[in-house]
Scaffold this motif. Structure first.
Motif, short mmCIF file in Angstrom:
data_model
loop_
_atom_site.label_atom_id
_atom_site.label_comp_id
_atom_site.label_asym_id
_atom_site.label_seq_id
_atom_site.Cartn_x
_atom_site.Cartn_y
_atom_site.Cartn_z
N ASN A 241 0.82 -1.21 0.00
CA ASN A 241 0.00 0.00 0.00
C ASN A 241 0.85 1.26 0.00
O ASN A 241 0.48 2.28 -0.58
N ALA A 242 2.02 1.19 0.67
CA ALA A 242 2.92 2.36 0.67
C ALA A 242 3.43 2.64 -0.75
O ALA A 242 3.56 3.80 -1.17
N VAL A 243 3.74 1.56 -1.49
CA VAL A 243 4.19 1.73 -2.87
C VAL A 243 3.06 2.33 -3.71
O VAL A 243 3.27 3.24 -4.53
N LYS A 244 1.83 1.85 -3.53
CA LYS A 244 0.69 2.38 -4.28
C LYS A 244 0.48 3.86 -3.99
O LYS A 244 0.26 4.67 -4.91
N ASN A 245 0.55 4.22 -2.70
CA ASN A 245 0.35 5.63 -2.34
C ASN A 245 1.44 6.53 -2.94
O ASN A 245 1.18 7.64 -3.42
N ALA A 246 2.69 6.05 -2.93
CA ALA A 246 3.80 6.84 -3.48
C ALA A 246 3.63 7.04 -4.98
O ALA A 246 3.89 8.13 -5.52
N LEU A 247 3.19 5.98 -5.67
CA LEU A 247 2.97 6.10 -7.11
C LEU A 247 1.84 7.08 -7.42
O LEU A 247 1.93 7.92 -8.33
N ALA A 248 0.75 6.99 -6.65
CA ALA A 248 -0.38 7.89 -6.86
C ALA A 248 0.03 9.34 -6.60
O ALA A 248 -0.39 10.27 -7.31
N ALA A 249 0.86 9.54 -5.57
CA ALA A 249 1.30 10.90 -5.23
C ALA A 249 2.16 11.51 -6.34
O ALA A 249 2.21 12.73 -6.50
N LYS A 250 2.81 10.68 -7.11
CA LYS A 250 3.65 11.17 -8.20
C LYS A 250 2.90 11.21 -9.54
O LYS A 250 3.50 11.37 -10.60
N GLY A 251 1.58 11.01 -9.52
CA GLY A 251 0.79 11.18 -10.72
C GLY A 251 0.53 9.92 -11.50
O GLY A 251 0.00 9.98 -12.62
N TYR A 252 0.86 8.77 -10.95
CA TYR A 252 0.61 7.51 -11.65
C TYR A 252 -0.71 6.90 -11.15
O TYR A 252 -1.29 7.38 -10.16
N LYS A 253 -1.17 5.87 -11.81
CA LYS A 253 -2.49 5.29 -11.49
C LYS A 253 -2.36 3.81 -11.12
O LYS A 253 -2.56 2.92 -11.95
N PRO A 254 -1.97 3.57 -9.88
CA PRO A 254 -1.92 2.17 -9.44
C PRO A 254 -3.32 1.64 -9.14
O PRO A 254 -4.31 2.37 -9.24
N GLY A 255 -3.39 0.37 -8.74
CA GLY A 255 -4.67 -0.22 -8.39
C GLY A 255 -5.14 0.21 -7.01
O GLY A 255 -4.50 1.01 -6.33
N PRO A 256 -6.24 -0.37 -6.55
CA PRO A 256 -6.78 -0.02 -5.22
C PRO A 256 -5.86 -0.48 -4.09
O PRO A 256 -5.02 -1.36 -4.27
N LEU A 257 -6.03 0.13 -2.90
CA LEU A 257 -5.21 -0.21 -1.74
C LEU A 257 -5.73 -1.51 -1.13
O LEU A 257 -6.46 -1.52 -0.13
N ASP A 258 -5.32 -2.64 -1.75
CA ASP A 258 -5.80 -3.94 -1.28
C ASP A 258 -4.68 -4.77 -0.69
O ASP A 258 -4.83 -5.97 -0.43
N GLY A 259 -3.50 -4.16 -0.50
CA GLY A 259 -2.40 -4.86 0.15
C GLY A 259 -1.63 -5.79 -0.72
O GLY A 259 -0.77 -6.55 -0.24
N ARG A 260 -1.87 -5.79 -2.01
CA ARG A 260 -1.09 -6.65 -2.90
C ARG A 260 -0.80 -5.89 -4.20
O ARG A 260 -1.53 -4.96 -4.57
N LEU A 261 0.29 -6.28 -4.87
CA LEU A 261 0.71 -5.62 -6.11
C LEU A 261 0.14 -6.39 -7.29
O LEU A 261 0.57 -7.52 -7.57
N ALA A 262 -0.84 -5.79 -7.97
CA ALA A 262 -1.48 -6.43 -9.11
C ALA A 262 -0.96 -5.83 -10.41
O ALA A 262 -0.02 -5.02 -10.43
#
Length: 296
Positions: A241-262
């Protein structure tokens, strides 16, 4: 299964990028089919064949992946000459103006002219009868004699005046002659074009033509190298989730905060890595540093 660590036996190609993942067990790099590298090595799942290309001097419990760092490119504007500077020759026509002027239509000349004699009428007295003196017997003359007595047959000396007559006569006052006479030139007023400036040529510079073009240039070379990656056992729900939040903060579009990298998360992560010149395809420590995510 999470993509914290790829499972390989001999070689794995993902998105055309070869990735070798291995555990360092007891300081010896081994090919492994296990993705459970963490605080201790699962030696029961390792393949005994050594891979000569594994990173040297690994520490126990570390995970590595052979990553490819794509070349960095940048789009820049460049001013290109599309047409060289040239010059052309231009003819400047002559300039004329209309003027009026006298022109000779017949040159002056001379000729000999006969001048006739000149005459005039003049009055002239001519003698008709010249006068004379002579003796004339005058019977009727009453001449006195010396004694005062009348005399007969007396001769008298008489003077007879001349008789004249006035006549008009033509007299030449100027004889005939030949004269040289100058015949003046003959002129005529005409209207014509007068040259006031002759034709000339001039060089006209034609500047070069330029065009702004967009071109992509390489700003960094691509490379393939072993990099330390986050072992799958360490990819916790909080870390994912930390990786997802960091990517979103930099303008990228990761998946939902579900605790796994999809798949959506890996797509966003790959875009981030490519843009920042990082090794692509794995959750490397270098990527975590760039994202500002703790490696622990």
């Amino acid at each position: 299964m999470s993509k914290g660590l790829k499972i390989v036996t001999t070689a794995l190609f993902c998105a055309a990028i070869p990735t070798w993942v291995g555990c360092a067990c007891g300081g010896v790099g081994l090919k492994t089919a296990s993705y459970g590298c963490g605080s201790k090595c699962k030696t029961s799942a390792t393949v005994t064949t050594l891979h000569p290309g594994l990173p040297p001097n690994p520490h126990v419990g570390e995970c590595y992946a052979l990553t490819v760092t794509a070349p960095l490119f940048e789009t820049v504007s460049e001013r290109l000459c599309v047409k060289e500077a040239t010059e052309r020759i231009e003819i400047v026509p002559a300039q004329f103006e209309w003027v009026e002027e006298k022109v000779v239509v017949k040159e002056a000349s001379t000729q000999l002219v006969e001048v006739a004699a000149q005459f005039e009428m003049q009055e002239k007295t001519v003698s008709v009868n010249p006068g004379h003196t002579g003796w004339v017997k005058e019977s009727s003359a009453n001449c006195d004699s010396e004694n005062g007595k009348p005399a007969r047959d007396i001769f008298c000396l008489v003077s007879s005046p001349p008789t004249t007559k006035t006549v008009r006569t033509q007299v030449m006052v100027k004889p005939a002659s030949v004269e040289k006479v100058t015949i003046p030139a003959e002129y005529q007023t005409v209207r014509r074009q007068k040259l006031i400036c002759p034709a000339t040529t001039r060089k006209i510079a034609i500047p070069a033509e330029y065009e702004e073009v967009q071109k992509t240039i390489a700003t960094g070379p691509g490379k393939m190298e072993w990099q330390r990656v986050l072992c799958e056992i360490d990819v916790t729900t909080e870390k994912a989730n930390a990786v997802k939040n960091a990517l979103a903060a930099k303008g990228y579009k990761p998946g939902p905060l579900d605790g796994r990298l999809a798949e959506a998360d890996w797509t966003a992560l790959k875009s981030f890595q490519e843009k920042n010149g990082l090794g692509v395809g794995e959750l490397t420590y270098e990527t975590l540093n760039k994202l500002g995510v703790s490696q622990k």
